[in-house]
Design a protein around this motif. Structure first.
Motif, short mmCIF file in Angstrom:
data_model
loop_
_atom_site.label_atom_id
_atom_site.label_comp_id
_atom_site.label_asym_id
_atom_site.label_seq_id
_atom_site.Cartn_x
_atom_site.Cartn_y
_atom_site.Cartn_z
N PHE A 1 0.84 -1.20 0.00
CA PHE A 1 0.00 0.00 0.00
C PHE A 1 0.88 1.25 0.00
CE2 PHE A 1 -4.37 -1.42 0.76
CZ PHE A 1 -4.15 -2.76 1.01
N VAL A 2 0.40 2.26 -0.72
CA VAL A 2 1.05 3.56 -0.69
C VAL A 2 -0.02 4.59 -0.35
CG1 VAL A 2 2.27 5.31 -2.04
CG2 VAL A 2 2.77 2.89 -2.40
N GLY B 1 5.20 4.52 1.89
CA GLY B 1 4.93 3.11 1.65
C GLY B 1 4.58 2.48 2.99
N ILE B 2 3.51 1.69 2.99
CA ILE B 2 3.01 1.17 4.25
C ILE B 2 3.71 -0.13 4.63
CG2 ILE B 2 0.98 0.29 5.46
CD1 ILE B 2 0.89 3.27 4.92
#
Lengths: 426, 372
Positions: free
Chosen positions: A325-326, A337-338
């Protein structure tokens, strides 16, 4: 059985890892209000365990049954990461049991109030449990009638060789034909076993098959209590005369056990009977229809999983995903960025990576999290690769779509990439 | 009733026996033996891990010898010999860096050998204080290859020689250099010895559960590829996820021309490991690639996923080899090219983490750390 299950949860520390530690839970649609009780969650499990014990002993039966059903179901509703078909099955049986007179014989309630003691219950009461079991098996069987299962022997072709270090038969599991044999046998078993258990002539061999089948699955697959739940549950197909005679003999030795000796039948109050009837008819209609709801959705069921849960689809897929995810701020260069591990447990991450409703809830959670940190209109994008039944992994959702803008509901999620293959069948 | 049970029991016994007999008879004719995990685990333990650590210990010994020679007579030629020995050992480290499973994981070898960037102030403080414990967590970034890099490569040749001769604390520099190298030797030898004694445990754990050898090894090497190779060597310095370049985070910061060579060596080694090569580079038939081929998952065009993965990894290697200039400069001045290398490396992550792991029937047990 449930007592054992609760103790198993406790012993393995699962209460803490599954229900207390995560900072975020995947709720069922409409059940957002269900939340854990912090450190009191142990009490929730204790309530469930104690009510299960008094339920099994037949003490304050109705109250125990209601409390047990509610507490067990509540626990399951805490996080859908932990959804398993057999927990759902247990919840359903417990629901039915609320209405059934399982305390009419061999129950502590009979000592408390001897008048409640009855030797026989109406046939439809045990028949309702049989019907539910029948539904479980037949739908599980119907779900296996698809091209991946029957023509490709997937996912067993992947799962069986993983167990080829078993003694004696291990080497067999490497063979392709064995995977096909297991697939076809499994489908035939699920479709036919309720009928074979129903007819007296085939009941004993059928039950032996039940034992053999579920023990085999227990050895081959990590599916916890499920095999044992099924082995014990299917005993309901046996008539009670034999076990009744057995208990009569026991009573001759141990006269104090609360066993009915005279023929009398449990009678429902006419109103209670009518109400129960309505509830049961509704219940079974829903059960019969629910597994078909996937037909209302566009796309391939195995890919979108829209309408997959609560449908007795067990052990059908090897599905794995990898999600990145971003989060970006609107109108600025700020982006991050996750690290999924920061918010999710490994199990939650695993489930999230392959199921669209999880992905969306998580994306909304991330948007909320960054908003609370002062980001303006955070946009959430995800690059997710998913593989189903040995197919090459491909993009699962549209990476350009801002998931923060997508709504969660029961309509088709059009940001799921169309499946690039065809799976025929039910 | 009883007769039926007996009939049923005997029928199923006959069935199982015939399955078994059938299996024994057919054993020779097919190649499903490639799906046996024990030969694969033996291959990795005996043909890669153990010779790999032997090579590392050998090169660390040379490094130690050259360091001793340099500290006793610090001059240009002894410095060059020391630098060469360090470079050789650092390249060898890249061939075994991925092996953080089994005995290696218990020692957490990587953290002692290659925590970068090194923290200069910590190293200087240790040298000034003269008493330090290299075992502590706080000193992980003050030892290993990056610390040696700082000690011998941060200044030019004359500066370095001065540091070890005329500087006020020259003796302390000498001691620190030798202590750091000795710690690396000690850790490598411990790991090697533990591998020798734990070898059978690893090889005998043929299950596919989280405790099985295949699961541990696969998790370790996939984690390595994702976090230490893709992110550590390229993604983090170039700021692939954040958009902010961090040239200070390249590997071998004080030897910029080496960073890319280390990354190339690491990826070459990873590919060789996946393809089941022996440590000396010769082919074997017992690698992860062969195992994946035997499982037989295919791309939609019919190519074996085992081959798809090889191709993808090789594409990443080619992109890395074709990158011009140093990584340290490139993350700022050549961003587009470095980011495209990162993207090529990234393409293999999904194949490793999803396609290969799923076909192996194991699961990813390590915690994600994509926040780079």
């Amino acid at each position: 059985m449930i007592v054992a299950s609760m103790l198993r949860f406790f012993a393995k520390g699962w209460i803490e890892t599954l229900y207390i530690n995560p900072g975020f839970y995947f709720k069922y649609y409409g059940f957002n209000w269900v939340s854990n009780w912090g450190n009191y969650t142990y009490w929730l499990f204790a309530i469930c365990g104690i009510s299960a014990l008094s339920f099994a002993l037949g003490l304050f039966y109705r109250i125990s049954a209601v409390v047990l059903f509610l507490s067990f179901t509540y626990i399951e509703l805490l996080d859908k990461t932990n959804y398993l078909n057999h927990y759902y099955f247990v919840s359903l049986v417990l629901f039915l049991m609320i209405f059934l007179p399982a305390h009419s014989n061999l129950a502590l309630d009979n000592i408390r109030k001897p008048a409640t003691q009855k030797r026989q219950v109406p046939l439809w009461t045990t028949a309702s449990i049989r019907l539910l079991l029948g539904i479980v098996y037949v739908y599980a069987g119907l779900a296996k009638l698809n091209s991946d299962w029957l023509l490709e022997a997937m996912p067993l072709k992947l799962w069986l060789p993983a167990k080829n270090d078993l003694p004696l038969l291990g080497n067999l599991l490497n063979k392709t034909w064995v995977a096909y044999f297991f697939s076809w046998f499994g489908a035939a078993y699920d479709l036919s076993i309720p009928w074979l258990l129903f007819y007296k002539r085939t009941r004993i061999p059928a039950y032996l098959t039940v034992i053999a089948f579920h023990i085999a699955t227990a050895i081959l697959f990590p599916i916890g209590m499920f095999p044992y739940v099924m082995i014990l549950s299917t005993l309901i197909f046996f008539p009670s005369a034999g076990i009744d005679a057995f208990w009569i003999k026991i009573k001759a030795i141990l006269p104090s056990i609360p066993l009915a000796k005279h023929y009398n039948v449990y009678h429902y109050h006419p109103l209670a009977k009518r109400l129960t009837g309505i509830v049961f008819i509704l219940f079974f209609t829903i059960q019969a229809l629910l597994p078909w709801r996937y037909l209302c959705y566009k796309g391939t069921l195995f890919w979108t999983e829209e309408g997959y849960r609560f449908s007795w689809r067990v052990m059908l897929m090897e599905k794995m995903g990898y999600a990145q995810f971003v989060v970006k701020e609107e109108g600025s260069d700020r982006r991050v960025g996750i690290n999924n591990n920061e918010f999710l447990s490994p199990n939650q991450e695993k489930m999230m990576s392959t199921q669209a409703d999880f992905i969306l809830q998580y994306a909304h959670f991330l948007a909320g999290h960054y908003k609370s940190m002062g980001w303006k209109n955070p946009k959430v994008h995800a690059t997710i690769h998913v593989s189903v039944n040995g197919r090459r992994s491909v993009l699962y959702i549209d990476p350009n779509r801002d998931l923060a803008q997508e709504k969660d509901n029961f309509t088709h999620k059009d940001w799921i990439t169309p499946f690039n293959d065809i799976i025929y069948g039910l | 009733m009883l007769r039926k049970i007996l009939l049923y029991a005997s029928l199923s016994t006959v069935f199982l026996l015939s399955l078994y007999a059938c299996n024994k008879g057919k054993k020779k004719t097919d190649d499903t033996a490639a799906l046996d995990r024990k030969p694969m685990l033996s291959h990795y333990a005996d043909q890669y891990v153990l010779p790999g650590y032997d090579a590392l210990i050998r090169d660390l010994n040379t490094l130690n010898t050259q360091a001793a020679a340099f500290t006793s007579t610090p001059n240009n030629s002894s410095l060059i010999a020391l630098k060469n020995a360090w470079e050789t050992a650092y390249l060898t480290w890249q061939t075994v860096d991925m092996l953080e499973f089994g005995a290696t994981e218990e020692i957490s070898l990587r953290s002692y050998m290659n925590t970068y960037p090194a923290t200069e102030s910590k190293i200087e403080a240790n040298i000034t204080a003269g008493n330090y414990n290299l075992e502590t967590f706080g000193n992980k970034d003050a030892q290993g290859f990056p610390a040696v890099d700082y000690l011998i490569n941060a200044l030019d040749a004359s500066g370095t020689i001065a540091r070890f001769t005329t500087a006020a604390n020259a003796a302390a520099y000498k001691t620190y250099l030798s202590d750091v190298i000795r710690k690396m030797q000690e850790k490598a030898i411990t790991v090697k010895n533990n591998w020798v004694s734990g070898r059978n445990t690893f090889v005998d754990a043929t299950g596919t559960d989280a405790a099985g050898g295949l699961s541990k090894m696969t998790n370790a090497v996939v984690l390595y590829y994702e976090r230490y190779l893709r992110s550590g060597k390229v993604g983090y310095p170039v700021g692939a996820m954040t958009g902010v370049a961090l040239p200070g985070h390249v590997e071998a910061y004080y030897s910029p021309e080496l960073s890319k060579r280390l990354a190339i060596k690491a990826l070459e080694s990873f590919i060789a490991f996946y393809e089941g090569k022996n440590y000396d580079g010769t082919a074997s038939t017992n690698g992860m690639k062969q195992y994946l081929s035997s499982i037989g998952t295919k791309d939609s065009d019919g190519t074996l996923m085992a081959t798809v993965l090889s191709t993808s990894l090789t594409n990443g290697l080619t992109a890395l080899q074709n990158l011009n200039g140093t990584l340290k400069d490139g993350v700022n001045t050549n961003r587009v090219a470095v980011l495209s290398v990162y993207d090529k490396l990234q393409l293999s992550v999904a194949l490793l983490k999803v396609d290969m792991v799923s076909a192996f029937g194991i699961s990813i047990t390590y915690l994600d750390n994509d926040g780079d």
